[in-house]
Design a protein around this motif. Structure first.
Motif, mmCIF file in Angstrom:
data_model
loop_
_atom_site.group_PDB
_atom_site.id
_atom_site.type_symbol
_atom_site.label_atom_id
_atom_site.label_comp_id
_atom_site.label_asym_id
_atom_site.label_seq_id
_atom_site.Cartn_x
_atom_site.Cartn_y
_atom_site.Cartn_z
ATOM 1 N N LYS A 65 -6.782 -4.503 -14.202
ATOM 2 C CA LYS A 65 -5.387 -4.922 -14.039
ATOM 3 C C LYS A 65 -4.929 -4.979 -12.582
ATOM 4 C CE LYS A 65 -3.935 -2.990 -18.500
ATOM 5 N NZ LYS A 65 -3.012 -2.022 -19.162
ATOM 6 N N THR A 66 -5.750 -4.476 -11.663
ATOM 7 C CA THR A 66 -5.362 -4.475 -10.264
ATOM 8 C C THR A 66 -6.492 -5.001 -9.384
ATOM 9 O OG1 THR A 66 -6.106 -2.192 -9.916
ATOM 10 C CG2 THR A 66 -3.785 -2.515 -10.542
ATOM 11 N N LEU A 67 -6.084 -5.547 -8.239
ATOM 12 C CA LEU A 67 -7.036 -6.021 -7.239
ATOM 13 C C LEU A 67 -6.399 -5.795 -5.881
ATOM 14 C CD1 LEU A 67 -9.575 -7.701 -6.346
ATOM 15 C CD2 LEU A 67 -8.098 -9.725 -6.510
ATOM 16 N N PHE A 68 -7.164 -5.219 -4.948
ATOM 17 C CA PHE A 68 -6.667 -5.103 -3.577
ATOM 18 C C PHE A 68 -7.351 -6.143 -2.710
ATOM 19 C CE2 PHE A 68 -7.248 -3.731 0.817
ATOM 20 C CZ PHE A 68 -5.907 -3.671 1.197
ATOM 21 N N ALA B 8 -6.250 -1.179 4.459
ATOM 22 C CA ALA B 8 -7.196 -1.271 3.347
ATOM 23 C C ALA B 8 -7.389 0.063 2.637
ATOM 24 C CB ALA B 8 -8.537 -1.796 3.843
ATOM 25 N N GLU B 9 -7.435 1.148 3.396
ATOM 26 C CA GLU B 9 -7.688 2.454 2.788
ATOM 27 C C GLU B 9 -6.614 2.818 1.772
ATOM 28 O OE1 GLU B 9 -8.400 7.160 4.099
ATOM 29 O OE2 GLU B 9 -8.107 5.609 5.622
ATOM 30 N N LYS B 10 -5.362 2.689 2.163
ATOM 31 C CA LYS B 10 -4.269 3.028 1.247
ATOM 32 C C LYS B 10 -4.153 2.009 0.120
ATOM 33 C CE LYS B 10 -1.345 5.795 4.299
ATOM 34 N NZ LYS B 10 0.003 5.941 4.905
ATOM 35 N N GLY B 11 -4.379 0.741 0.434
ATOM 36 C CA GLY B 11 -4.276 -0.287 -0.587
ATOM 37 C C GLY B 11 -5.324 -0.149 -1.670
ATOM 38 N N GLU B 12 -6.556 0.112 -1.276
ATOM 39 C CA GLU B 12 -7.631 0.303 -2.255
ATOM 40 C C GLU B 12 -7.392 1.548 -3.098
ATOM 41 O OE1 GLU B 12 -11.053 0.367 0.211
ATOM 42 O OE2 GLU B 12 -11.205 -1.830 0.362
ATOM 43 N N LYS C 149 -6.870 1.654 -7.276
ATOM 44 C CA LYS C 149 -7.678 2.511 -8.143
ATOM 45 C C LYS C 149 -6.818 3.501 -8.915
ATOM 46 C CE LYS C 149 -11.910 2.206 -5.406
ATOM 47 N NZ LYS C 149 -12.872 2.939 -4.530
ATOM 48 N N GLU C 150 -5.774 4.010 -8.247
ATOM 49 C CA GLU C 150 -4.861 4.944 -8.923
ATOM 50 C C GLU C 150 -4.155 4.270 -10.105
ATOM 51 O OE1 GLU C 150 -0.359 6.500 -8.263
ATOM 52 O OE2 GLU C 150 -1.596 6.356 -6.467
ATOM 53 N N LEU C 151 -3.695 3.054 -9.896
ATOM 54 C CA LEU C 151 -2.932 2.361 -10.931
ATOM 55 C C LEU C 151 -3.811 1.877 -12.078
ATOM 56 C CD1 LEU C 151 -0.420 0.273 -8.766
ATOM 57 C CD2 LEU C 151 -0.104 2.514 -9.817
ATOM 58 N N SER D 72 0.809 -1.220 0.000
ATOM 59 C CA SER D 72 0.000 0.000 0.000
ATOM 60 C C SER D 72 0.839 1.266 0.000
ATOM 61 C CB SER D 72 -0.939 0.017 1.220
ATOM 62 O OG SER D 72 -0.220 0.257 2.415
ATOM 63 N N GLN D 73 2.119 1.162 0.399
ATOM 64 C CA GLN D 73 2.986 2.334 0.435
ATOM 65 C C GLN D 73 4.446 1.893 0.372
ATOM 66 O OE1 GLN D 73 2.585 4.422 4.191
ATOM 67 N NE2 GLN D 73 2.505 2.521 5.360
ATOM 68 N N GLY D 74 5.352 2.867 0.362
ATOM 69 C CA GLY D 74 6.780 2.564 0.390
ATOM 70 C C GLY D 74 7.251 1.739 -0.787
ATOM 71 N N MET D 75 8.174 0.817 -0.509
ATOM 72 C CA MET D 75 8.734 -0.007 -1.579
ATOM 73 C C MET D 75 7.678 -0.864 -2.248
ATOM 74 S SD MET D 75 12.549 -1.380 -0.735
ATOM 75 C CE MET D 75 12.077 -2.351 0.676
ATOM 76 N N GLY D 76 6.743 -1.387 -1.476
ATOM 77 C CA GLY D 76 5.714 -2.239 -2.061
ATOM 78 C C GLY D 76 4.881 -1.515 -3.095
ATOM 79 N N ALA D 77 4.505 -0.275 -2.791
ATOM 80 C CA ALA D 77 3.732 0.529 -3.749
ATOM 81 C C ALA D 77 4.560 0.814 -4.988
ATOM 82 C CB ALA D 77 3.287 1.837 -3.096
ATOM 83 N N SER D 78 5.850 1.040 -4.803
ATOM 84 C CA SER D 78 6.737 1.267 -5.943
ATOM 85 C C SER D 78 6.812 0.023 -6.825
ATOM 86 C CB SER D 78 8.145 1.640 -5.442
ATOM 87 O OG SER D 78 9.050 1.745 -6.513
ATOM 88 N N HIS D 79 6.899 -1.147 -6.195
ATOM 89 C CA HIS D 79 6.928 -2.394 -6.970
ATOM 90 C C HIS D 79 5.635 -2.532 -7.780
ATOM 91 C CE1 HIS D 79 10.256 -3.095 -4.426
ATOM 92 N NE2 HIS D 79 9.711 -3.913 -3.555
ATOM 93 N N ALA D 80 4.506 -2.290 -7.127
ATOM 94 C CA ALA D 80 3.205 -2.439 -7.798
ATOM 95 C C ALA D 80 3.093 -1.481 -8.979
ATOM 96 C CB ALA D 80 2.072 -2.190 -6.798
#
Length: 247
Positions: free
Chosen positions: A56-59, A40-44, A48-50, A15-23
């Motif tokens: 192509k995405t699912l949280f 959940a809030e940041k992940g969702e 949606k942003e991507l 949802s943030q940091g390196m993981g978000a960069s990877h996604a």
């Protein structure tokens, strides 16, 4: 065409940091990405942003230390995308305490999130990949999985490194590759939010490349290992530290 065209990836702690960069990079490179996180809030919002269309995405909200949550993530990924080509075990925490101040509960918490989660992920996603006869698993360790560092964090990151090698040997006959990535100091929200910019600048001068890593530096390595370009690499450590451990 992207190097991950047609691949389906699960990225934990994304949802943030390196993981978000990877996604973000995986989507740019053509992959369909399942973002998991306890937040959940940041992940969702990231999903949606991507890809606002949701094609192509699912949280999926996930406690990575829960076996039931892993089973659910695998089930929902297969229901949405039909296969799993890549697993990035990215989720992790650090508890900065002296060994004398660590409680048993502190220690078990970091073991569950950093180490046990990696094992469970390999077990359940690896089973899908075994049936497919293909897959790439990328475990995010640390340079503290190579050299000494903070108690608890170092222990678990060494364990991830060893688990990577053991899994690589067992899963190789099924055409499943397993590698570990070992970042050095990375510019994450945790570093940015602390009032330590002078300390970070001073530390950067001790790194041969004279700078702290950006999350994208690590993501490029993760994407490479997830791709077919790395199809003869397994059971290995890939260091992204600007030369810090070369000294």
């Amino acid at each position: 065409m992207g190097k991950l065209d047609g691949k389906v990836a699960i990225i934990t702690g994304a949802s943030q940091g390196m993981g978000a960069s990877h996604a973000r990079l995986f989507v740019q490179d053509g992959a369909k990405v399942v973002i998991t996180d306890i937040n959940a809030e940041k992940g969702e919002a990231l999903a949606k942003e991507l890809d606002p269309s949701g094609e192509k995405t699912l949280f999926v909200k996930q406690d990575v230390s829960s076996e039931q949550d892993w089973q659910r993530v695998v089930k929902e990924t297969l229901a949405k995308f039909g296969k799993i080509d890549v697993l990035v075990n990215n989720a992790g925490i650090s508890i900065t305490k002296s060994i004398f101040d660590y409680s048993v509960d502190d220690y078990l918490k970091i073991v569950k999130i950093n180490q046990l989660s990696t094992f469970i992920g390999i077990k359940y996603v690896g089973e899908v990949m075994k049936n497919q006869k293909s897959g790439s698993i990328v475990n995010i360790s640390s340079i503290d999985g190579l050299v000494g560092g903070a108690i608890g964090y170092t222990d678990t990151k060494f364990a991830v490194r060893g688990m990577t090698k053991a899994a690589a040997l067992e899963l190789a006959p099924y055409n499943i590759r397993v590698n570990s990535v070992h970042p050095g100091v990375v510019e994450t929200p945790m570093i940015k939010q602390n009032d330590n910019s002078d300390e970070v600048k001073a530390f950067a001068k001790t790194i041969p490349l004279q700078r702290i890593a950006k999350p994208e530096d690590v993501s490029q390595m993760v994407a490479f290992l997830a791709s077919d370009e790395a199809d003869y690499s397994t059971g290995s450590e890939f260091i992204v530290d600007g030369g810090l451990t070369a000294k």
